[in-house]
Motif scaffolding. Sequence first.
Motif, PDB file in Angstrom:
ATOM      1  N   ALA A 147    -104.973 -56.397  23.585  1.00  0.00           N
ATOM      2  CA  ALA A 147    -104.198 -56.779  22.394  1.00  0.00           C
ATOM      3  C   ALA A 147    -104.745 -56.091  21.145  1.00  0.00           C
ATOM      4  O   ALA A 147    -104.136 -56.146  20.081  1.00  0.00           O
ATOM      5  CB  ALA A 147    -104.245 -58.290  22.217  1.00  0.00           C
ATOM      6  N   LEU A 171     -94.169 -47.243  24.391  1.00  0.00           N
ATOM      7  CA  LEU A 171     -93.075 -47.684  23.507  1.00  0.00           C
ATOM      8  C   LEU A 171     -93.589 -47.986  22.098  1.00  0.00           C
ATOM      9  O   LEU A 171     -92.868 -47.788  21.106  1.00  0.00           O
ATOM     10  CB  LEU A 171     -92.365 -48.891  24.114  1.00  0.00           C
ATOM     11  N   THR A 190     -93.780 -65.012  32.314  1.00  0.00           N
ATOM     12  CA  THR A 190     -94.725 -64.468  33.301  1.00  0.00           C
ATOM     13  C   THR A 190     -96.087 -65.136  33.162  1.00  0.00           C
ATOM     14  O   THR A 190     -96.798 -65.298  34.162  1.00  0.00           O
ATOM     15  CB  THR A 190     -94.864 -62.939  33.148  1.00  0.00           C
ATOM     16  N   ASP A 191     -96.436 -65.585  31.954  1.00  0.00           N
ATOM     17  CA  ASP A 191     -97.750 -66.209  31.749  1.00  0.00           C
ATOM     18  C   ASP A 191     -97.853 -67.586  32.394  1.00  0.00           C
ATOM     19  O   ASP A 191     -98.924 -68.183  32.368  1.00  0.00           O
ATOM     20  CB  ASP A 191     -98.061 -66.326  30.245  1.00  0.00           C
ATOM     21  N   ILE A 246     -92.172 -58.789  35.400  1.00  0.00           N
ATOM     22  CA  ILE A 246     -92.720 -58.209  34.177  1.00  0.00           C
ATOM     23  C   ILE A 246     -93.888 -57.274  34.462  1.00  0.00           C
ATOM     24  O   ILE A 246     -93.946 -56.159  33.954  1.00  0.00           O
ATOM     25  CB  ILE A 246     -93.175 -59.316  33.177  1.00  0.00           C
ATOM     26  N   PHE A 247     -94.834 -57.738  35.268  1.00  0.00           N
ATOM     27  CA  PHE A 247     -96.022 -56.920  35.574  1.00  0.00           C
ATOM     28  C   PHE A 247     -96.054 -56.580  37.060  1.00  0.00           C
ATOM     29  O   PHE A 247     -95.599 -57.368  37.892  1.00  0.00           O
ATOM     30  CB  PHE A 247     -97.303 -57.665  35.181  1.00  0.00           C
ATOM     31  N   ARG A 271     -99.392 -58.939  39.387  1.00  0.00           N
ATOM     32  CA  ARG A 271     -99.793 -60.227  38.837  1.00  0.00           C
ATOM     33  C   ARG A 271     -99.801 -61.306  39.928  1.00  0.00           C
ATOM     34  O   ARG A 271     -99.425 -62.449  39.712  1.00  0.00           O
ATOM     35  CB  ARG A 271     -98.883 -60.622  37.673  1.00  0.00           C
ATOM     36  N   LEU A 328    -106.801 -64.016  33.180  1.00  0.00           N
ATOM     37  CA  LEU A 328    -106.663 -65.264  32.426  1.00  0.00           C
ATOM     38  C   LEU A 328    -105.786 -66.296  33.110  1.00  0.00           C
ATOM     39  O   LEU A 328    -106.181 -67.443  33.354  1.00  0.00           O
ATOM     40  CB  LEU A 328    -106.103 -64.937  31.031  1.00  0.00           C
TER      41      LEU A 328
END
Length: 428
Positions: free
Chosen positions: A94, A126, A305-306, A328-329, A332, A371
Amino acid sequence: MKGIVIEGGERLVGEVQVSGAKNAALPALAAALLVEGTSIFSNCPRLRDVATFQALLENLGARLEWNGKGELQVDTYGIMGASAPYDLVKTMRASILILGPLLARMGEAVVSLPGGCAIGARPVNLHLKGLEQLGAQIELDHGYIKARAKRLKGTHLYLDIPTVTGTENLMMAAALAEGTTVIENAACEPEVEDLAHVLSAMGVEIEGAGTSEVTIRGVEHVRPVQHAVMPDRIEAATLMVAAGITRGNILIKGCRLEHMEAVVAKLREVGMEISSPAAGEVRVVGANRVRSTDVKTLPYPGFPTDMQAQVMALMTVANGLSAITETIFENRFMHVSELNRMGADIRVQGPTAIVTGVPQLSGAPVMATDLRASASLVVAGLAAQGRTVIARAYHLERGYEDLVGKLAALGATVQEVDLDDEDTGEQE
Ligand code: EPZ
């Protein structure tokens, strides 16, 4: 190395207060770089990732301190550098969020390219494409992004993917650009909207944040801000799942039900009772045995997704077969092998995990890899028969403020321990 030990089988009962959102706090701290002055952030969670971001900003010359009221003060008078070194960026991707505001404020920025991470390659193409369209010269040199721009110029941007931090980076860059910027196919996450509240309070005109088209009218200067970070919807949803898997009955305070509609719909679908007795409060009652269901992660307002790993833990003891698809990933599902060590029956086929519910999990030594995988193992450990020992639990501290303390206060038998386990620590 820090670990977590859980003796499973306790029902969660009681009240718990949700902390501020990690994924809103980080862009808010980045936005402070746009300002020459002192901004104050309340409800900022004390997390490992916030501490890393603090180090990043201090490395640029900012001064940060937690004041007597528990607020994080960010003084950016002293910003002199414009670089974010690899040794800081590698622990937290991040960090890329400082690129847009630094470029906008200083006219230049040198930020280490975040590498891949546990859950996927996670390129930032992006972000860079959008900044170039705003007039920046971008060069990649020895693993660093070198960006320069006299003054960015507003333009019409279209994001191939509704990237969350990409949208946030470009909003912050556009804040000081000349003219108006429109971002099409922007991310709609509540954290993007929270950043818009920060920028608006700084004096930037923004419309449409939280929808897929955001318009930003750039200004010459922005003013310091006082901002209360929004509550963490992923922490709140994780607590809901923990109540579900332990057949508990908890009251979650300080959260916003409207930010969790996709997760709440799924948890009701599998038999949990979720209600809102008062504004900012959610009552969650677990079912005797939840039903199975299918889940597909999507950009907001789709299923987040989290929360994929945590809901998978719940589905391991559901009645029936669940298909959980991660869109999304690309990687994962690292919690799958650890959950299977606890007696779950999960088979991965490409982007989908097929979960066959079993009557009960059994405690086991497991390892956290990222995480949300850590959160998934904690949730599983709460319901497993016997003891679960989670190694590399520092992953959890990145995004959850004292989750162990909160769960113990709700009746879980859980504690942090020191394990002798070597690990360098990975980014994500
Ligand atoms: C944010 O990451 C969150 N992090 C993530 O939370 C979250 O999982 C993710 O959004 C999706 O909701 C923060 O907000 C700090 P993306 P971000 O850019 O912005 C691809 C957690 O657990 N992509 O929306 O990095 C990318 O590879 C963390 O709290 C490109 O291809 O995610 C991914 O497949 C994990 N090129 C997809 O888009 C780009 O330039 C979505 O990524 C950018 C992204």
